[in-house]
Design an enzyme around this catalytic site. Structure first.
Site, short mmCIF file in Angstrom:
data_model
loop_
_atom_site.label_atom_id
_atom_site.label_comp_id
_atom_site.label_asym_id
_atom_site.label_seq_id
_atom_site.Cartn_x
_atom_site.Cartn_y
_atom_site.Cartn_z
N SER A 15 39.03 46.51 56.42
CA SER A 15 38.01 47.37 57.01
C SER A 15 37.76 47.04 58.31
O SER A 15 37.47 48.08 59.01
CB SER A 15 36.70 47.44 56.04
OG SER A 15 37.10 47.66 54.73
N LYS A 67 28.55 46.57 44.34
CA LYS A 67 28.38 48.24 44.67
C LYS A 67 27.41 48.91 43.73
O LYS A 67 26.89 49.85 43.98
CB LYS A 67 29.76 48.84 44.38
CG LYS A 67 30.62 48.82 45.31
CD LYS A 67 32.16 49.66 45.00
CE LYS A 67 33.05 49.45 46.23
NZ LYS A 67 34.43 50.06 45.91
N TYR A 228 46.36 47.12 47.51
CA TYR A 228 47.11 47.42 48.72
C TYR A 228 47.65 46.30 49.10
O TYR A 228 48.31 46.09 50.11
CB TYR A 228 46.57 48.29 49.70
CG TYR A 228 45.25 47.68 50.07
CD1 TYR A 228 44.86 46.89 51.00
CD2 TYR A 228 43.97 48.09 49.43
CE1 TYR A 228 43.61 46.24 51.58
CE2 TYR A 228 42.85 47.76 49.82
CZ TYR A 228 42.60 46.56 50.90
OH TYR A 228 41.38 46.30 51.22
P1 NAP Z 1 35.08 45.04 39.73
O1 NAP Z 1 33.98 45.70 39.69
O2 NAP Z 1 35.12 43.66 39.51
O3 NAP Z 1 35.99 45.44 38.15
C1 NAP Z 1 37.15 45.21 37.95
C2 NAP Z 1 37.69 45.70 36.40
O4 NAP Z 1 38.89 45.00 36.06
C3 NAP Z 1 36.66 45.17 35.33
O5 NAP Z 1 36.68 46.16 34.33
C4 NAP Z 1 37.37 43.77 34.73
O6 NAP Z 1 36.92 44.05 33.29
C5 NAP Z 1 38.69 44.45 34.97
N1 NAP Z 1 39.59 43.22 34.89
C6 NAP Z 1 39.30 42.12 35.66
N2 NAP Z 1 40.52 41.25 35.21
C7 NAP Z 1 40.91 41.57 34.26
C8 NAP Z 1 42.27 41.15 33.46
N3 NAP Z 1 42.59 39.91 33.77
N4 NAP Z 1 42.42 41.93 32.35
C9 NAP Z 1 42.14 43.13 32.49
N5 NAP Z 1 41.00 43.70 33.07
C10 NAP Z 1 40.35 42.79 33.93
O7 NAP Z 1 36.07 45.47 40.75
P2 NAP Z 1 36.44 46.84 41.45
O8 NAP Z 1 35.31 46.91 42.57
O9 NAP Z 1 36.35 47.82 40.49
O10 NAP Z 1 37.73 46.53 42.34
C11 NAP Z 1 39.12 46.57 41.52
C12 NAP Z 1 40.15 46.57 42.42
O11 NAP Z 1 40.36 47.81 43.07
C13 NAP Z 1 40.18 45.32 43.56
O12 NAP Z 1 41.55 44.97 43.59
C14 NAP Z 1 39.82 46.20 44.92
O13 NAP Z 1 40.46 45.41 45.90
C15 NAP Z 1 40.34 47.40 44.37
N6 NAP Z 1 39.72 48.63 45.24
C16 NAP Z 1 40.39 49.15 46.30
C17 NAP Z 1 39.95 50.43 46.89
C18 NAP Z 1 40.70 51.08 47.95
O14 NAP Z 1 40.12 51.85 48.60
N7 NAP Z 1 42.01 51.08 47.75
C19 NAP Z 1 38.57 50.78 46.71
C20 NAP Z 1 37.84 49.82 45.70
C21 NAP Z 1 38.50 48.74 45.05
P3 NAP Z 1 35.74 43.26 32.64
O15 NAP Z 1 34.80 44.36 32.76
O16 NAP Z 1 36.09 42.85 31.21
O17 NAP Z 1 35.34 41.86 33.56
#
Ligand code: NAP
Length: 291
Positions: A15, A67, A228
């Protein structure tokens, strides 16, 4: 203009590169800084947001794991942030601290750039994960009438979030299942889109994938990974192997960032010019890291 990113951990964030470039292109003085907040530092999140209220900082982005937590510090929410129930952009207007969400339009916009216009014809999608970013993805797909199979590791834990988003009156449908139901989900439906919103496959755990290795990805499915880093996640390698079109989350990252920048400055960045400079800078940084 002082801007920044609230979250933890932040060391791999792109960012600052994106926003400092956008500031330069707009001929604006200012900086975009990382503001890592450890969960042990009680009060720091509220103190940082207070800096928006006082005008010391013009805008923040918010990422994992804050968030949803920042919702309670806002004076007002944009309609999108209210419906999604998560914030990735904070700014001040008329003395009020306002929470917005550009992840959803960033996702829709990047998929369109990749050749899949969600708004044209609703289809069926598998979405992995039910965290903060999943909310924005579900909101986007449901808004345009898509049917979603949400595959999660803990169905009970995710039910509340799903019920919350279901109650928002969006047109699409959503079924929640365990990740172990992948094969049976594929048996009964033609899946047009797969979206990974889990961190599975993200650096340094690059061998992990939400899609079971023994199950084939349908060739006609578009696979989108929000991750990414690495550029090709294990999931995208599986998609390549199946001959399925795919993309990583860098395009979404840039689209949501430029939409945030527009909220803070009122300036629409020329996307083609931006991409030319960004790709060059990113390549230079990667080469420096390798040395
Ligand atoms: P988050 O709020 O921590 O949510 C992650 C989700 O993944 C939760 O539902 C979690 O399950 C699940 N999870 C984690 N480890 C797991 C595993 N080993 N097996 C199965 N499910 C698993 O994170 P987030 O903010 O949504 O971000 C998630 C990803 O998206 C990150 O890699 C982030 O960098 C990426 N992202 C990218 C962008 C972009 O612009 N490209 C934007 C936002 C996020 P539980 O609920 O059971 O813990």
């Amino acid at each position: 203009m002082k801007l920044g990113l609230l979250g933890w951990p932040l060391s791999h964030s792109k960012s600052p590169l994106i926003h400092n470039l956008a500031l330069t292109m707009a001929n604006m003085e200012g900086s975009y800084d990382l503001v890592p907040i450890d969960s042990q530092e009680s009060g720091k999140l509220a103190a940082e947001i207070q800096k928006i209220r006082s005008g010391e900082i013009a805008g923040f982005n918010v990422t994992i794991p804050y968030k949803e937590e920042v919702l309670r510090y806002m004076d007002r929410l944009s309609p999108a942030a209210k419906l999604i129930g998560a914030i990735n952009t904070i700014h001040r207007r008329d003395g009020l601290v306002i929470g917005d969400n550009t992840d959803a339009p960033g996702f829709v916009c990047d998929l369109k750039n990749q050749g899949l216009d969600l708004t044209q014809k609703p289809g069926e999608a598998i979405v992995f994960g039910a965290g903060g970013s999943a909310r924005a993805i579900l909101y986007s797909l449901l808004s345009y009438g898509w049917q979603i199979h949400l595959l999660v590791r803990n169905v009970e834990k995710s039910r509340e979030m799903v019920n919350d988003i279901k109650g928002k009156g969006l047109t699409g449908g959503i079924k929640i299942r365990s990740v172990s139901d992948l094969r049976s989900t594929l048996k009964h439906t033609q899946i047009d889109l797969v979206v990974n919103t889990t961190p599975l496959g993200m650096f340094p755990n690059v061998g992990a994938s939400p899609w079971a290795m023994e199950v084939g990805i349908p060739e006609t499915t578009f696979v989108y990974d929000l991750i990414y880093n690495p550029v090709k996640t294990q999931l995208l390698l599986q998609a390549d192997q199946a001959g399925a079109k795919n993309a990583n989350g860098q395009g979404m990252l840039i689209e949501q960032a430029l939409l945030s920048f527009e909220i803070w400055t009122g300036i629409k960045t020329d996307r083609d010019q931006f991409m030319k400079h960004f790709l060059q800078m990113d390549q230079n940084l990667n080469q420096m890291e390798k040395k």
